[in-house]
Design an enzyme around this catalytic site. Structure first.
Site, PDB file in Angstrom:
ATOM      1  N   ARG A  38       0.828  -1.212   0.000  1.00 11.08           N
ATOM      2  CA  ARG A  38       0.000   0.000   0.000  1.00 11.08           C
ATOM      3  C   ARG A  38       0.865   1.265   0.000  1.00 11.08           C
ATOM      4  NH1 ARG A  38      -5.183  -1.481   3.989  1.00 11.08           N
ATOM      5  NH2 ARG A  38      -6.388  -2.514   2.338  1.00 11.08           N
ATOM      6  N   LYS A 198     -17.307 -18.836   3.427  1.00 11.00           N
ATOM      7  CA  LYS A 198     -18.746 -18.785   3.687  1.00 11.00           C
ATOM      8  C   LYS A 198     -19.561 -18.080   2.616  1.00 11.00           C
ATOM      9  CE  LYS A 198     -18.505 -18.952   8.678  1.00 11.00           C
ATOM     10  NZ  LYS A 198     -18.682 -18.161   9.900  1.00 11.00           N
ATOM     11  N   GLY A 355      -8.448  -9.253   0.757  1.00 10.05           N
ATOM     12  CA  GLY A 355      -7.309  -9.628   1.601  1.00 10.05           C
ATOM     13  C   GLY A 355      -6.700 -11.001   1.332  1.00 10.05           C
ATOM     14  N   GLY A 378     -12.133  -4.861   2.045  1.00  6.03           N
ATOM     15  CA  GLY A 378     -13.571  -4.610   2.132  1.00  6.03           C
ATOM     16  C   GLY A 378     -14.110  -3.770   0.983  1.00  6.03           C
TER      17      GLY A 378
HETATM   18  C1  3PG Z   1      -8.610  -1.740   5.049  1.00  6.44           C
HETATM   19  O1  3PG Z   1      -7.538  -2.031   5.604  1.00  6.44           O
HETATM   20  O2  3PG Z   1      -9.327  -2.585   4.494  1.00  6.44           O
HETATM   21  C2  3PG Z   1      -9.010  -0.295   4.974  1.00  6.44           C
HETATM   22  O3  3PG Z   1      -7.970   0.528   5.393  1.00  6.44           O
HETATM   23  C3  3PG Z   1     -10.259  -0.036   5.777  1.00  6.44           C
HETATM   24  O4  3PG Z   1     -10.059  -0.318   7.129  1.00  6.44           O
HETATM   25  P1  3PG Z   1     -11.338  -0.570   8.066  1.00  6.44           P
HETATM   26  O5  3PG Z   1     -11.935  -1.871   7.626  1.00  6.44           O
HETATM   27  O6  3PG Z   1     -10.836  -0.593   9.467  1.00  6.44           O
HETATM   28  O7  3PG Z   1     -12.289   0.567   7.811  1.00  6.44           O
HETATM   29 MG    MG Z   2     -11.241  -3.951   6.380  1.00  5.86          MG
END
Ligand code: 3PG
Ligand code: MG
Length: 397
Positions: A38, A198, A355, A378
């Site tokens: 990142r 899941k 992820g 996310g």
């Molecule tokens: C992540 O690491 O996916 C983003 O920086 C968002 O972080 P968060 O899920 O804590 O909002």
């Molecule tokens: Mg996250």
């Protein structure tokens, strides 16, 4: 998509105080950054503003602190970023108030300053107008380069965009461009590979995908729920039995939309969830009652290959087996290598994110061979669900 909002090409940053929202939420172990991807991705945005004489003021969150908490300080991350950029980065102990104002006032053109974790203030996650106003005092314009935090409507990811002239940073542009090519205006046919444990976490995603792609490979633990829903015995495998109706609904929706669903036709089964425990491939009519499906079987891998060969574009989220333990990483690794090969041959546009997915592709050694790998977790999932991302919406003119 990228053309619908302003970018760094549309602004003269010289002498301006540029509030740049970045994602510094990197994995750390004992105070050291363990994956700097990142940080590397945001370098072009920071460098280009600094080189043009803009004052770069970095805003970011780290972790999920409830109030000020030194364990979640951005100080060590700012130091790691300085190494990546090979430039000096000043640090202020707070993102608003006197500490921040003083540090900004001391900046010369081209300087870079990182402000402390924005989540040390409750106003960040609440997108509190008073907090937004405090932040806005520090800058002349706002640049959002944090696609991976764009699913959050927080003060620094969204609120500031209503208060200051807003621009997309280079990473934001690159992400939107790559993702646009994968689902919004893709070269067809498009195949999606979706895995993970899941179904329950990916219902919206699957429902959106079946109306957008021509083929959908379902793998990982979630495939077991689909098999069970179709009356196939899955033994002791991970399976969300109560979601059988949901699985059937998704299959019906896919059929109506003309999306081919590619489920496993055989499975690699073991009797313990343990690395290198004895395992064997079984046909779906013969899964042992005390066995656990931990990966797709060899015939399924063949089918996935053939489906990838038929596709012009691939979008991937989630491993197709228990890739974190050998040899159940095989299906994921072999399929990832095949997608990488097709990409290198110029026959496939391949985009992946989320992820676990990036970890799996790194494990397969093919992360550099995909067309684009998103740094988002996310936010990538919400994008695949077809949801508008607040941090992107606010950039649109
Ligand atoms: C992540 O690491 O996916 C983003 O920086 C968002 O972080 P968060 O899920 O804590 O909002
Ligand atoms: Mg996250």
């Amino acid at each position: 998509m990228t053309n619908s909002f302003r970018t760094l090409d549309d602004v003269d940053v010289k002498g301006k105080r540029v509030l740049v929202r970045v994602d510094l939420n990197v994995p750390m172990d004992s105070g050291k950054v363990t994956d700097a991807t990142r940080l590397e991705r945001i370098a072009p945005t920071i460098t280009s503003i600094s080189d043009k004489g803009g004052k770069v003021i970095l805003l970011a969150h780290f972790g999920r602190p409830k109030g000020r908490d030194e364990k979640n300080s951005l100080k060590p991350v700012a130091a790691a970023l300085a190494n990546v950029l090979n430039k000096q980065i000043a640090f202020a102990d707070d993102c608003i108030g006197e500490a921040a104002a003083k540090a900004v006032a001391a900046m010369k053109d081209g300087d870079i300053l990182c402000l402390e974790n924005t989540r040390f203030h409750a106003g960040e996650e609440k997108n509190d107008p008073a907090f937004v106003a405090e932040l806005a005092k520090l800058g002349d314009i706002w640049v959002n380069d944090a696609f991976s935090a764009a699913h959050r409507a927080h003060a620094t990811t969204e609120g500031l965009g209503h208060k200051l002239p807003a621009y997309a940073g280079r990473t934001m542009q690159a992400e939107l461009d790559a993702l646009g090519k994968a689902l919004d205006a893709p070269k067809r046919p498009v195949i999606a590979v979706v895995g993970g444990a899941k179904v329950s976490t990916k219902i919206d995603l699957l429902e959106n995908l079946v109306s957008k792609v021509q083929a959908l490979v379902i793998g990982g633990g979630m495939a077991n729920t689909f098999l069970h829903a179709q009356g196939i015995g899955v033994g002791k495998s991970l399976c969300e039995k109560d979601l059988a109706p949901t699985a059937l609904r998704i299959l019906e929706k896919a059929e109506a939309a003309g999306c081919a669903i590619i489920l496993p036709v055989d499975a690699t089964v073991a009797f313990k969830f343990e690395a290198n425990t004895p395992s064997q491939a079984y046909g779906l009519d013969a899964i042992p009652a005390d066995g656990m499906i931990l990966d797709v079987g060899p015939q399924s891998i063949e089918r996935i290959h053939a489906a990838i060969d038929d596709a012009a574009t691939l979008v991937w989220n989630g491993p197709v087996g228990a890739f974190e333990i050998a040899p159940f990483d095989r299906g994921t690794v072999v399929a990832a290598k095949h997608a990488a090969k097709r990409t290198k041959e110029g026959k496939l546009i391949s985009v992946a994110g989320g992820g676990d997915t990036v970890a799996a592709l790194n494990h397969a050694g093919v992360a550099d061979d995909f067309t684009y790998i998103s740094t988002a977790g996310g936010a990538f999932l919400e994008w695949m669900e077809g949801k508008p991302l607040p941090g992107v919406e606010v950039l649109k003119k």
